[in-house]
Write a protein that holds these residues in place. Structure first.
Motif, PDB file in Angstrom:
ATOM      1  N   ALA A  29     -60.301  20.549   4.066  1.00 32.33           N
ATOM      2  CA  ALA A  29     -59.412  20.954   5.039  1.00 32.33           C
ATOM      3  C   ALA A  29     -57.925  20.388   4.514  1.00 32.33           C
ATOM      4  CB  ALA A  29     -59.669  20.684   6.289  1.00 32.33           C
ATOM      5  N   LEU A  30     -57.940  19.166   4.134  1.00 27.67           N
ATOM      6  CA  LEU A  30     -56.566  18.661   4.059  1.00 27.67           C
ATOM      7  C   LEU A  30     -55.800  19.188   2.701  1.00 27.67           C
ATOM      8  CD1 LEU A  30     -57.668  14.844   4.450  1.00 27.67           C
ATOM      9  CD2 LEU A  30     -56.003  16.289   5.802  1.00 27.67           C
ATOM     10  N   PRO A  31     -56.363  19.496   1.414  1.00 30.24           N
ATOM     11  CA  PRO A  31     -55.874  20.137   0.310  1.00 30.24           C
ATOM     12  C   PRO A  31     -55.500  21.585   0.998  1.00 30.24           C
ATOM     13  CG  PRO A  31     -57.953  19.571  -0.339  1.00 30.24           C
ATOM     14  CD  PRO A  31     -57.586  18.910   0.986  1.00 30.24           C
TER      15      PRO A  31
ATOM     16  N   VAL B 266     -60.245  13.793  -8.095  1.00 28.27           N
ATOM     17  CA  VAL B 266     -60.246  14.829  -6.987  1.00 28.27           C
ATOM     18  C   VAL B 266     -58.812  15.222  -6.920  1.00 28.27           C
ATOM     19  CG1 VAL B 266     -61.043  15.522  -4.687  1.00 28.27           C
ATOM     20  CG2 VAL B 266     -62.474  14.306  -6.172  1.00 28.27           C
ATOM     21  N   GLY B 267     -57.985  14.247  -6.156  1.00 31.69           N
ATOM     22  CA  GLY B 267     -56.849  14.556  -5.764  1.00 31.69           C
ATOM     23  C   GLY B 267     -55.904  15.332  -6.926  1.00 31.69           C
ATOM     24  N   ALA B 268     -56.087  14.597  -7.898  1.00 32.53           N
ATOM     25  CA  ALA B 268     -55.133  14.919  -9.268  1.00 32.53           C
ATOM     26  C   ALA B 268     -55.342  16.564  -9.795  1.00 32.53           C
ATOM     27  CB  ALA B 268     -55.051  13.972 -10.507  1.00 32.53           C
TER      28      ALA B 268
ATOM     29  N   ARG C 277     -53.155   8.623   2.646  1.00 33.29           N
ATOM     30  CA  ARG C 277     -52.974   9.072   1.214  1.00 33.29           C
ATOM     31  C   ARG C 277     -53.183  10.436   0.854  1.00 33.29           C
ATOM     32  NH1 ARG C 277     -53.206   5.396  -2.117  1.00 33.29           N
ATOM     33  NH2 ARG C 277     -53.884   6.814  -3.576  1.00 33.29           N
ATOM     34  N   ALA C 278     -53.770  11.323   1.514  1.00 34.76           N
ATOM     35  CA  ALA C 278     -54.003  12.617   1.022  1.00 34.76           C
ATOM     36  C   ALA C 278     -52.849  13.335   1.290  1.00 34.76           C
ATOM     37  CB  ALA C 278     -55.023  13.216   2.064  1.00 34.76           C
ATOM     38  N   SER C 279     -51.581  12.830   2.047  1.00 37.21           N
ATOM     39  CA  SER C 279     -50.211  13.293   2.105  1.00 37.21           C
ATOM     40  C   SER C 279     -49.656  13.797   0.712  1.00 37.21           C
ATOM     41  CB  SER C 279     -49.206  12.508   2.701  1.00 37.21           C
ATOM     42  OG  SER C 279     -49.896  11.769   3.875  1.00 37.21           O
TER      43      SER C 279
HETATM   44  C1  EPZ Z   1     -60.957  11.872  -2.898  1.00 36.74           C
HETATM   45  O1  EPZ Z   1     -59.730  10.652  -3.047  1.00 36.74           O
HETATM   46  C2  EPZ Z   1     -61.364  11.930  -1.357  1.00 36.74           C
HETATM   47  N1  EPZ Z   1     -60.324  11.994  -0.398  1.00 36.74           N
HETATM   48  C3  EPZ Z   1     -62.175  10.503  -1.361  1.00 36.74           C
HETATM   49  O2  EPZ Z   1     -62.614  10.347  -0.034  1.00 36.74           O
HETATM   50  C4  EPZ Z   1     -63.314  10.320  -2.443  1.00 36.74           C
HETATM   51  O3  EPZ Z   1     -63.869   9.066  -2.138  1.00 36.74           O
HETATM   52  C5  EPZ Z   1     -62.503  10.548  -3.665  1.00 36.74           C
HETATM   53  O4  EPZ Z   1     -61.970  11.762  -3.561  1.00 36.74           O
HETATM   54  C6  EPZ Z   1     -63.743  10.411  -4.878  1.00 36.74           C
HETATM   55  O5  EPZ Z   1     -64.571  11.483  -4.456  1.00 36.74           O
HETATM   56  C7  EPZ Z   1     -59.789  13.108   0.027  1.00 36.74           C
HETATM   57  O6  EPZ Z   1     -60.247  14.250  -0.633  1.00 36.74           O
HETATM   58  C8  EPZ Z   1     -58.732  13.288   0.852  1.00 36.74           C
HETATM   59  P1  EPZ Z   1     -59.955  10.492  -7.250  1.00 36.74           P
HETATM   60  P2  EPZ Z   1     -58.870  10.853  -4.193  1.00 36.74           P
HETATM   61  O7  EPZ Z   1     -58.505  10.738  -7.474  1.00 36.74           O
HETATM   62  O8  EPZ Z   1     -58.586  12.033  -4.868  1.00 36.74           O
HETATM   63  C9  EPZ Z   1     -58.672   6.662  -9.855  1.00 36.74           C
HETATM   64  C10 EPZ Z   1     -63.181   9.686   2.387  1.00 36.74           C
HETATM   65  O9  EPZ Z   1     -63.792   8.804   2.562  1.00 36.74           O
HETATM   66  N2  EPZ Z   1     -57.522   7.374  -9.977  1.00 36.74           N
HETATM   67  O10 EPZ Z   1     -60.932  11.167  -7.484  1.00 36.74           O
HETATM   68  O11 EPZ Z   1     -57.907   9.800  -4.249  1.00 36.74           O
HETATM   69  C11 EPZ Z   1     -58.847   6.182  -8.399  1.00 36.74           C
HETATM   70  O12 EPZ Z   1     -58.456   4.818  -8.258  1.00 36.74           O
HETATM   71  C12 EPZ Z   1     -62.234   9.529   1.102  1.00 36.74           C
HETATM   72  O13 EPZ Z   1     -63.260  10.767   2.863  1.00 36.74           O
HETATM   73  C13 EPZ Z   1     -56.499   6.814 -10.943  1.00 36.74           C
HETATM   74  O14 EPZ Z   1     -56.819   6.010 -11.611  1.00 36.74           O
HETATM   75  O15 EPZ Z   1     -60.087  10.141  -5.415  1.00 36.74           O
HETATM   76  C14 EPZ Z   1     -60.352   6.111  -8.258  1.00 36.74           C
HETATM   77  O16 EPZ Z   1     -60.940   5.202  -8.950  1.00 36.74           O
HETATM   78  C15 EPZ Z   1     -62.045   7.698   0.552  1.00 36.74           C
HETATM   79  N3  EPZ Z   1     -55.230   7.741 -11.170  1.00 36.74           N
HETATM   80  C16 EPZ Z   1     -60.881   7.170  -9.244  1.00 36.74           C
HETATM   81  O17 EPZ Z   1     -59.699   7.523 -10.222  1.00 36.74           O
HETATM   82  C17 EPZ Z   1     -55.048   8.719 -10.337  1.00 36.74           C
HETATM   83  O18 EPZ Z   1     -54.121   9.364 -10.591  1.00 36.74           O
HETATM   84  C18 EPZ Z   1     -61.195   8.577  -8.339  1.00 36.74           C
HETATM   85  O19 EPZ Z   1     -60.107   8.738  -7.473  1.00 36.74           O
HETATM   86  C19 EPZ Z   1     -56.037   9.236  -9.460  1.00 36.74           C
HETATM   87  C20 EPZ Z   1     -57.127   8.600  -9.230  1.00 36.74           C
END
Ligand code: EPZ
Length: 428
Positions: free
Chosen positions: A25-27, A173-175, A101-103
């Motif tokens: 929902a957030l994205p 995921v976010g990137a 953070r999801a902002s």
């Molecule tokens: C998403 O976070 C989820 N949040 C998280 O859920 C989830 O745990 C995570 O994906 C992994 O599945 C939302 O979708 C809102 P990532 P995100 O970018 O996008 C590193 C919950 O409980 N990284 O896939 O932030 C990062 O530090 C939350 O609902 C970089 O190094 O996760 C991590 O170690 C918690 N550089 C790994 O990658 C970056 O630019 C995975 O992060 C981005 C991430």
């Protein structure tokens, strides 16, 4: 601040409607910035983070019509209509971004739509440092000029973004989401290699295609986006929350009950199915969702390492640890995604669990009994793992800081109470 009180020992029986996924929902809400027409999202979960994202979008000038409330057993028939007719601000302030953070997911859409965005660096969080370097390098590959000024990312693309090949060195995921949204309006084609494959990514891509984007390879690790000049409005139902489904599957298992999880989809649970089946849990698909119960009364130990989808999700790691605390034998859980996601361990140990942590690996020695205790929620998923433990612990568990829970679980105590749990929210 509210507390939740649980008296353990009741096997859960009945059915639970799985809500729309918070992390889809957030994205999806951020994607409304990509068009001046109305994006209508249904099956929206009734969560604090969703309301907060609506507030953030309104700060950018998005018209927000949020209606319906969670009815009955917590099934939310909520919908939101988002209309970014005119973006009035491309700045997302530190005060807002630090709270969720999801902002940061507004960065890609604002840059693609307006050619400019100023988004505060989110800062760290409880579970890890969580940098956004991969988001920034991906947008730079599309031609954005990015600089960091006084804690803000200042991104510019005055002539628009240009398609490119982006190979992610690690799955994010976010990137992937920020890049997907930005690439949808870029000139030319973008190829995303080593893209995240979480169901929430596919849900976003499906919605963007309904809005007129041209994304192929959905569900795989390589996505191709043929940029278009503009996107139009659409209607989309938020995909069911696989993390909520996995959490309630473990609730059925830990209490030796039987639950029907309505709307849950086995193909979105990936490795969770194999891990739970190996631990002695049966998950049977029906046309309504998933039926879950123990296979033969016993729970056995598991060895798991968290990984990107379709591996075992980090968002279910804390819940699995609670389940394994009561299984026979010694389990090993390795957290490979985040650097500090074992904060639930000391709280589970206060309830009688035998868990040792060494670096990123936790060793759980199963024990026949947990005891109720007063515990503290630390992050969203850690808080629900204590609820799972409380459901089976002898005596009473009192959980503080329930706001963590309200960020990601829609009326969890109502859904559990409807299936026989002795659980209630204490308004303080
Ligand atoms: C998403 O976070 C989820 N949040 C998280 O859920 C989830 O745990 C995570 O994906 C992994 O599945 C939302 O979708 C809102 P990532 P995100 O970018 O996008 C590193 C919950 O409980 N990284 O896939 O932030 C990062 O530090 C939350 O609902 C970089 O190094 O996760 C991590 O170690 C918690 N550089 C790994 O990658 C970056 O630019 C995975 O992060 C981005 C991430």
């Amino acid at each position: 601040m509210d507390k939740i009180r649980i008296r353990g020992g009741q096997p859960l029986k009945g059915e639970i409607v799985i809500s729309g996924a918070k992390n889809a929902a957030l994205p999806l809400m951020a994607a409304s910035l990509l068009t001046e027409e109305t994006l209508r999202l249904t099956n929206l979960p009734d969560l604090a983070d969703i309301s907060f994202m609506a507030h953030i979008l309104s700060e950018h000038g998005v018209g927000v019509y949020l209606n319906g409330n969670a009815q009955g057993s917590g099934y939310s028939n909520r919908l939101v209509e988002l209309t970014a007719g005119r973006i009035t601000s491309t700045r997302a302030s530190y005060d807002l971004v630090r709270k969720m953070r999801a902002s940061v997911l507004v960065l890609g859409p604002l840059l693609a739509r307006e050619g400019h965005a100023e988004v505060s660096l989110p800062g760290g969080c409880a579970i890890g440092q969580r940098p956004i370097d991969l988001h920034l390098s991906a947008l730079e590959a599309l031609g954005a000029e990015i600089e960091l000024l006084e804690g803000y990312i200042v991104a510019k693309a005055p002539k628009g973004l240009k398609g490119a090949e982006v190979v992610f060195p690690k799955v994010s995921v976010g990137a992937t989401e920020n890049l997907l949204m930005a690439a949808s309006l870029a000139q030319g084609t973008t190829r995303i290699v080593n893209a995240a494959r979480e169901p929430e990514i596919s849900d976003l891509a499906d919605c963007l295609n309904k809005m007129g984007a041209r994304i192929t390879g959905i569900g795989g690790g390589t996505l191709t986006v043929e940029g278009v000049a503009r996107l139009h409005g659409a209607e989309h139902a938020v995909v069911a929350d696989r993390i909520e489904a996995g959490t309630f599957a473990m609730a059925a298992a830990i209490t030796d009950g039987e639950l029907e999880l309505l709307g849950a989809r086995a193909e979105h649970l990936g490795a969770v199915i194999e891990v739970l089946e190996a631990a002695g849990v049966t998950l049977r698909e029906s046309n309504r969702g998933l039926s879950v119960k123990r296979a033969n009364g016993r729970l056995s130990a598991a060895t798991v390492e968290t990984a990107p989808f379709p591996g075992f999700p980090t968002d279910l790691q804390a819940q699995l640890m609670a389940l394994m605390s009561t299984a026979e034998g010694t389990s090993e859980v390795t957290e490979s995604i985040f650097e500090n996601r074992f904060m639930h361990v000391p709280e589970l140990c206060r309830m009688g669990a035998h868990i040792e942590v060494k670096g990123s690996k936790a060793t759980i020695h199963g024990c026949p009994r947990l005891n109720g205790a007063e515990v503290m929620a630390t992050d969203l998923r850690a808080s629900v793992s204590m609820i799972l433990a409380g459901l089976v612990a002898e005596g009473e568990t009192l959980m503080n800081r329930v706001y963590h829970l309200d960020r990601g679980y829609e009326h969890v105590e109502r859904k559990l109470a409807d299936c026989g749990a002795d659980i209630e929210r204490l308004k303080t």
